[in-house]
Design a protein around this motif. Structure first.
Motif, PDB file in Angstrom:
ATOM      1  N   HIS A 436      37.092  28.601  34.528  1.00 17.96           N
ATOM      2  CA  HIS A 436      36.819  28.726  35.962  1.00 17.96           C
ATOM      3  C   HIS A 436      38.077  28.638  36.811  1.00 17.96           C
ATOM      4  O   HIS A 436      38.034  28.915  38.005  1.00 17.96           O
ATOM      5  CB  HIS A 436      35.772  27.687  36.413  1.00 17.96           C
ATOM      6  N   GLU A 437      39.228  28.285  36.205  1.00 14.92           N
ATOM      7  CA  GLU A 437      40.473  28.331  36.963  1.00 14.92           C
ATOM      8  C   GLU A 437      40.922  29.761  37.254  1.00 14.92           C
ATOM      9  O   GLU A 437      41.840  29.972  38.049  1.00 14.92           O
ATOM     10  CB  GLU A 437      41.575  27.577  36.233  1.00 14.92           C
ATOM     11  N   ARG A 438      40.261  30.740  36.645  1.00 18.51           N
ATOM     12  CA  ARG A 438      40.530  32.137  37.018  1.00 18.51           C
ATOM     13  C   ARG A 438      40.205  32.373  38.490  1.00 18.51           C
ATOM     14  O   ARG A 438      40.657  33.348  39.091  1.00 18.51           O
ATOM     15  CB  ARG A 438      39.712  33.071  36.122  1.00 18.51           C
ATOM     16  N   ARG A 439      39.443  31.469  39.075  1.00 14.90           N
ATOM     17  CA  ARG A 439      39.118  31.590  40.492  1.00 14.90           C
ATOM     18  C   ARG A 439      40.373  31.645  41.356  1.00 14.90           C
ATOM     19  O   ARG A 439      40.381  32.276  42.416  1.00 14.90           O
ATOM     20  CB  ARG A 439      38.242  30.408  40.924  1.00 14.90           C
ATOM     21  N   ILE A 440      41.447  30.971  40.928  1.00 18.67           N
ATOM     22  CA  ILE A 440      42.663  30.974  41.738  1.00 18.67           C
ATOM     23  C   ILE A 440      43.233  32.378  41.835  1.00 18.67           C
ATOM     24  O   ILE A 440      43.696  32.814  42.895  1.00 18.67           O
ATOM     25  CB  ILE A 440      43.696  29.989  41.152  1.00 18.67           C
ATOM     26  N   ALA A 441      43.179  33.127  40.731  1.00 21.48           N
ATOM     27  CA  ALA A 441      43.638  34.516  40.768  1.00 21.48           C
ATOM     28  C   ALA A 441      42.719  35.377  41.615  1.00 21.48           C
ATOM     29  O   ALA A 441      43.157  36.374  42.199  1.00 21.48           O
ATOM     30  CB  ALA A 441      43.724  35.067  39.349  1.00 21.48           C
ATOM     31  N   LEU A 442      41.445  35.018  41.689  1.00 23.87           N
ATOM     32  CA  LEU A 442      40.499  35.769  42.520  1.00 23.87           C
ATOM     33  C   LEU A 442      40.678  35.421  43.996  1.00 23.87           C
ATOM     34  O   LEU A 442      40.515  36.279  44.860  1.00 23.87           O
ATOM     35  CB  LEU A 442      39.073  35.468  42.072  1.00 23.87           C
ATOM     36  N   ASP A 453      46.237  38.815  31.635  1.00 26.13           N
ATOM     37  CA  ASP A 453      45.244  37.769  31.384  1.00 26.13           C
ATOM     38  C   ASP A 453      44.903  37.782  29.900  1.00 26.13           C
ATOM     39  O   ASP A 453      44.290  38.727  29.394  1.00 26.13           O
ATOM     40  CB  ASP A 453      44.000  38.020  32.236  1.00 26.13           C
ATOM     41  N   LEU A 454      45.281  36.737  29.195  1.00 27.31           N
ATOM     42  CA  LEU A 454      45.169  36.715  27.740  1.00 27.31           C
ATOM     43  C   LEU A 454      43.738  36.623  27.222  1.00 27.31           C
ATOM     44  O   LEU A 454      43.493  36.948  26.059  1.00 27.31           O
ATOM     45  CB  LEU A 454      45.980  35.534  27.189  1.00 27.31           C
ATOM     46  N   THR A 455      42.819  36.128  28.034  1.00 29.43           N
ATOM     47  CA  THR A 455      41.478  35.888  27.507  1.00 29.43           C
ATOM     48  C   THR A 455      40.393  36.730  28.174  1.00 29.43           C
ATOM     49  O   THR A 455      39.242  36.685  27.738  1.00 29.43           O
ATOM     50  CB  THR A 455      41.096  34.405  27.660  1.00 29.43           C
ATOM     51  N   LEU A 456      40.714  37.467  29.215  1.00 25.17           N
ATOM     52  CA  LEU A 456      39.673  38.192  29.944  1.00 25.17           C
ATOM     53  C   LEU A 456      39.119  39.343  29.116  1.00 25.17           C
ATOM     54  O   LEU A 456      39.861  40.209  28.636  1.00 25.17           O
ATOM     55  CB  LEU A 456      40.238  38.725  31.267  1.00 25.17           C
ATOM     56  N   LYS A 457      37.817  39.357  28.950  1.00 24.19           N
ATOM     57  CA  LYS A 457      37.127  40.435  28.250  1.00 24.19           C
ATOM     58  C   LYS A 457      36.424  41.359  29.238  1.00 24.19           C
ATOM     59  O   LYS A 457      36.544  42.581  29.150  1.00 24.19           O
ATOM     60  CB  LYS A 457      36.110  39.844  27.269  1.00 24.19           C
ATOM     61  N   ARG A 458      35.672  40.764  30.184  1.00 20.87           N
ATOM     62  CA  ARG A 458      35.022  41.538  31.243  1.00 20.87           C
ATOM     63  C   ARG A 458      35.282  40.837  32.565  1.00 20.87           C
ATOM     64  O   ARG A 458      35.190  39.606  32.660  1.00 20.87           O
ATOM     65  CB  ARG A 458      33.508  41.651  30.993  1.00 20.87           C
ATOM     66  N   SER A 459      35.585  41.601  33.575  1.00 18.90           N
ATOM     67  CA  SER A 459      35.929  41.031  34.874  1.00 18.90           C
ATOM     68  C   SER A 459      34.711  40.353  35.495  1.00 18.90           C
ATOM     69  O   SER A 459      33.565  40.658  35.134  1.00 18.90           O
ATOM     70  CB  SER A 459      36.447  42.120  35.807  1.00 18.90           C
ATOM     71  N   PRO A 460      34.935  39.450  36.464  1.00 18.17           N
ATOM     72  CA  PRO A 460      33.799  38.812  37.136  1.00 18.17           C
ATOM     73  C   PRO A 460      32.844  39.813  37.772  1.00 18.17           C
ATOM     74  O   PRO A 460      31.626  39.682  37.661  1.00 18.17           O
ATOM     75  CB  PRO A 460      34.472  37.916  38.182  1.00 18.17           C
ATOM     76  N   ALA A 461      33.382  40.820  38.460  1.00 19.87           N
ATOM     77  CA  ALA A 461      32.512  41.799  39.117  1.00 19.87           C
ATOM     78  C   ALA A 461      31.710  42.595  38.099  1.00 19.87           C
ATOM     79  O   ALA A 461      30.516  42.841  38.279  1.00 19.87           O
ATOM     80  CB  ALA A 461      33.355  42.735  39.983  1.00 19.87           C
ATOM     81  N   TYR A 467      33.406  34.047  37.268  1.00 15.96           N
ATOM     82  CA  TYR A 467      34.737  33.909  36.687  1.00 15.96           C
ATOM     83  C   TYR A 467      35.016  34.847  35.527  1.00 15.96           C
ATOM     84  O   TYR A 467      36.084  34.764  34.917  1.00 15.96           O
ATOM     85  CB  TYR A 467      34.953  32.463  36.218  1.00 15.96           C
ATOM     86  N   GLY A 468      34.094  35.741  35.197  1.00 16.54           N
ATOM     87  CA  GLY A 468      34.312  36.696  34.138  1.00 16.54           C
ATOM     88  C   GLY A 468      33.854  36.192  32.778  1.00 16.54           C
ATOM     89  O   GLY A 468      33.454  35.043  32.604  1.00 16.54           O
ATOM     90  N   VAL A 469      33.930  37.075  31.797  1.00 15.00           N
ATOM     91  CA  VAL A 469      33.582  36.765  30.406  1.00 15.00           C
ATOM     92  C   VAL A 469      34.857  36.822  29.587  1.00 15.00           C
ATOM     93  O   VAL A 469      35.644  37.773  29.709  1.00 15.00           O
ATOM     94  CB  VAL A 469      32.542  37.758  29.864  1.00 15.00           C
ATOM     95  N   ARG A 506      33.932  23.774  23.047  1.00 17.69           N
ATOM     96  CA  ARG A 506      34.469  24.467  21.873  1.00 17.69           C
ATOM     97  C   ARG A 506      35.389  25.627  22.247  1.00 17.69           C
ATOM     98  O   ARG A 506      36.509  25.744  21.739  1.00 17.69           O
ATOM     99  CB  ARG A 506      33.320  24.966  21.000  1.00 17.69           C
ATOM    100  N   ALA A 507      34.936  26.491  23.159  1.00 16.83           N
ATOM    101  CA  ALA A 507      35.732  27.663  23.500  1.00 16.83           C
ATOM    102  C   ALA A 507      37.036  27.270  24.189  1.00 16.83           C
ATOM    103  O   ALA A 507      38.095  27.859  23.921  1.00 16.83           O
ATOM    104  CB  ALA A 507      34.921  28.600  24.398  1.00 16.83           C
ATOM    105  N   GLU A 508      36.974  26.278  25.059  1.00 16.63           N
ATOM    106  CA  GLU A 508      38.179  25.864  25.779  1.00 16.63           C
ATOM    107  C   GLU A 508      39.170  25.180  24.840  1.00 16.63           C
ATOM    108  O   GLU A 508      40.380  25.423  24.915  1.00 16.63           O
ATOM    109  CB  GLU A 508      37.816  24.932  26.938  1.00 16.63           C
ATOM    110  N   TYR A 509      38.671  24.342  23.955  1.00 12.88           N
ATOM    111  CA  TYR A 509      39.584  23.649  23.053  1.00 12.88           C
ATOM    112  C   TYR A 509      40.181  24.602  22.029  1.00 12.88           C
ATOM    113  O   TYR A 509      41.302  24.401  21.559  1.00 12.88           O
ATOM    114  CB  TYR A 509      38.887  22.488  22.355  1.00 12.88           C
ATOM    115  N   ALA A 510      39.437  25.673  21.714  1.00 14.73           N
ATOM    116  CA  ALA A 510      40.000  26.683  20.818  1.00 14.73           C
ATOM    117  C   ALA A 510      41.218  27.345  21.457  1.00 14.73           C
ATOM    118  O   ALA A 510      42.205  27.644  20.767  1.00 14.73           O
ATOM    119  CB  ALA A 510      38.942  27.727  20.478  1.00 14.73           C
ATOM    120  N   LYS A 511      41.170  27.568  22.758  1.00 17.50           N
ATOM    121  CA  LYS A 511      42.326  28.142  23.451  1.00 17.50           C
ATOM    122  C   LYS A 511      43.521  27.202  23.354  1.00 17.50           C
ATOM    123  O   LYS A 511      44.659  27.638  23.141  1.00 17.50           O
ATOM    124  CB  LYS A 511      41.979  28.418  24.919  1.00 17.50           C
TER     125      LYS A 511
END
Length: 600
Positions: A436-442, A453-461, A467-469, A506-511
């Motif tokens: 959700h820190e992607r919000r700063i870029a938004l 963006d290293l993890t963005l798969k689909r944009s929020p819109a 915050y995207g997928v 899990r997903a965040e700690y994997a990063k």
């Protein structure tokens, strides 16, 4: 039917029913200027009263407008305002797509703000609708006081509303709550008018106003319970009940689809705690004014109003509601109902109840009328009351000033974005922790221009989310491995980074794990509410240049003297004595529940 103590408090002794047959009315002081006409056709007291009421309304609205515009540019949005900003920038189809998965309760507000942002896209413009709405509310509070009591009571009530720090807070915030308060005040005004002279058009206007207000925020439907108690206490005739019930049912029917949709998004408010004594006391102090002194005076004046209710106003043939019967249910019923419901499903927040606050200044102004009425001269009384309100405002001035500081809200995303913008170069990569820190870029896209963006798969819109997928661990590893030797990665993190909560995701700690394997932290900049760290990455197979220790550390994103620090070389920060430790990714003791990524 005997008169109960509650009805006596709400309607006043000897006020009788609304058929206008009993004595005890104060005539000629209504907001509409209705008064006796002389033989020459001119109004005497009524005309002067009407002019005074208009002046009270304009002064209250004008003061609220000035207070709202004072310090409106804080230099940053905070996370809730940022949600408004980034959603309002989307196209209407994209907004509708998002509302199916998140934030449906704010859907109408987002559509309105989409039109505002289309005119001018900046933070000040984004807040202007709330400023205007607060000014309208202050004027309506004054109008209610004028109509239900007399012009000076309306003036004091409107000024008290404008001087309340909680009102200023939401008048300067790009969220829906100030608009909801304006809608509730307008609905209350329309209720008073419909009770006086009911017609299908008046009840239709009342029902439409309640419906739109509830669509701005669904908890505003609790206003109907307050208005129902008002009618019950005032013992209105059956035809009034019939008109009100039809309007109320229509408003509920309009809101029903939103209620069904938003129930499926209840995880957004899962962070709210069950309210107890502290939350109830906090709401009382929020409504009554900041500080024990102001709150104590306000509540004492309200008690005077309840102990000695003001008489009804207007000519006997007009069915006019008593002030207490309008103000007390408005201030009390929605908070009590939401508090009770929140014992099983926590939803109790003060901002959800801003629309109820208008009842408090009405009661306080009525109590002030009882206290000051013995002073000689009407102008002296009006001036004394205005001075009392001014004294309360000056006492609360430090709180008003704090509301206008960037630190007066939850975080400062603009400073996080600026910290990145001063160091990042086009071609660098960025990683958001948590997502959700992607919000700063938004919120502030310019500093992120040219970054990958290293993890963005689909944009929020495109994904219909805030915050995207994000891509999974394997894709992140592949993207990091594709960076050149020494490639720079900027990690943008919030206050949950380094917490036990984040380690449990899990997903965040994997990063974090992949970043530790392939990259080395070189520096970190800490600002209020977040941090920016620079990592240097190496090709797979080369020896790691250092690995973040997995032991508790006193470090992590935090406020350093309330301002950002200079870049902190890895291992040189005295808060992180080990050269092998990572300030940003160390695990630190923290509560199990993080600040919510998206708040309703």
């Amino acid at each position: 039917m005997g008169r109960t103590p509650l009805r006596a408090v709400l309607t006043g002794r000897g006020a009788g029913t609304l058929d206008g047959t009993t004595a005890g009315r104060a005539t000629g002081d209504g907001a509409d200027g209705e008064g006796a006409r002389g033989a020459d056709g001119r109004t005497d007291r009524g005309g002067r009263s009407g002019a005074a009421a208009r002046a009270a309304v304009l002064l209250s609205a004008g003061l609220m407008l000035v207070i709202g515009l004072w310090g409106l540019d804080r230099g940053t949005v905070w996370r809730d305002e940022g949600a408004t900003l980034q959603v309002a920038r989307r196209s209407l189809p994209e907004i509708v797509h998002m509302l199916g998965t998140v934030d449906a309760v704010h859907g109408l507000y987002y559509v309105l703000m989409h039109a505002v942002v289309a005119v001018h896209d900046d933070e000040v413009t984004l807040r202007l609708p709330s400023v205007v709405a607060a000014a309208v509310t202050a004027g309506l509070v004054a109008a209610l006081g004028c109509r239900l009591a007399r012009p000076r009571v309306g003036l004091w009530a409107g000024l008290l509303y404008a001087a309340t720090p909680f009102v200023s807070h939401h008048a300067q915030e790009a969220r829906s709550y100030a608009l909801v308060a304006a809608g509730a005040a307008l609905a209350t005004w329309l209720l008073v008018r419909a009770v006086e002279r009911g017609s299908a058009a008046r009840w239709a206007g009342y029902g439409a106003t309640v419906a739109v207000t509830a669509l701005l925020h669904e908890f505003a439907i609790l206003l109907l319970a307050a208005h129902g108690l008002t009618l019950l206490a005032a013992r209105v005739p059956w035809r009034t009940w019939r008109g009100w019930a039809g309007a109320a049912l229509a408003a509920c029917a309009a809101l029903a689809p939103l209620v069904v949709l938003s129930r499926g998004q209840s995880e957004q408010v899962s962070w709210i705690r069950t309210p107890g004594y502290a939350e109830a006391k906090g709401l009382v102090l929020t409504f009554a004014g900041s500080g024990d002194l102001v709150a104590g005076v306000t509540l004492t004046l309200a008690a005077f109003a309840l102990a000695a209710p003001l008489p009804r106003t207007g000519p006997p043939e007009v069915r006019r509601l008593p002030l207490n019967a309008v103000a007390l249910p408005l201030a009390l019923v929605p908070p009590v109902l939401l508090y009770a419901a929140s014992q099983s499903r926590p939803l109790f927040l003060d901002r959800y109840l801003l629309f109820s606050l208008a009842g408090v200044p009405l009661l306080a102004a009525a109590g002030l009328e009882r206290v000051l009425r013995f002073l000689p001269g009407r102008r002296a009384v009006a001036a004394a009351g205005a001075l009392a309100v001014a004294a309360g405002f000056l006492w609360q001035l430090p709180q008003q000033q704090r509301e206008r500081l960037p630190a007066g809200r939850g975080d400062e995303p603009a400073r996080v974005a600026a910290a990145l913008g001063r160091q990042a170069r086009p071609g660098d990569a960025v990683l958001f922790l948590p997502l959700h820190e992607r919000r700063i870029a938004l919120f502030y896209p310019r500093p992120f221009t040219g970054l990958r963006d290293l993890t963005l798969k689909r944009s929020p819109a495109a994904s219909g989310t805030l915050y995207g997928v994000e891509a999974g661990e394997a894709e992140l590893r592949r993207r990091l491995a594709g960076l050149p030797d020494g490639g720079r990665v900027w990690v943008v993190g919030d206050t949950t980074v380094g917490s036990r909560w984040l380690r449990g995701q899990r997903a965040e700690y994997a990063k974090i794990r992949v970043l530790r394997e392939l990259c080395r932290e070189e520096s970190a900049v800490f600002v209020r509410g977040g941090a920016v760290s620079r990592y240097s990455c190496r090709p797979p197979g080369r020896a790691a240049g250092g690995r973040a220790a997995e032991r508790p550390s006193a470090g992590g994103p935090a406020v350093v003297g309330g301002t950002s620090t200079a870049a902190v070389p890895r291992g040189k920060d005295p808060r992180h004595p080990s050269a092998a430790s990572s300030p940003l990714l160390s695990v630190t003791p923290s509560p199990t529940s993080p600040p919510p990524p998206s708040r309703r």
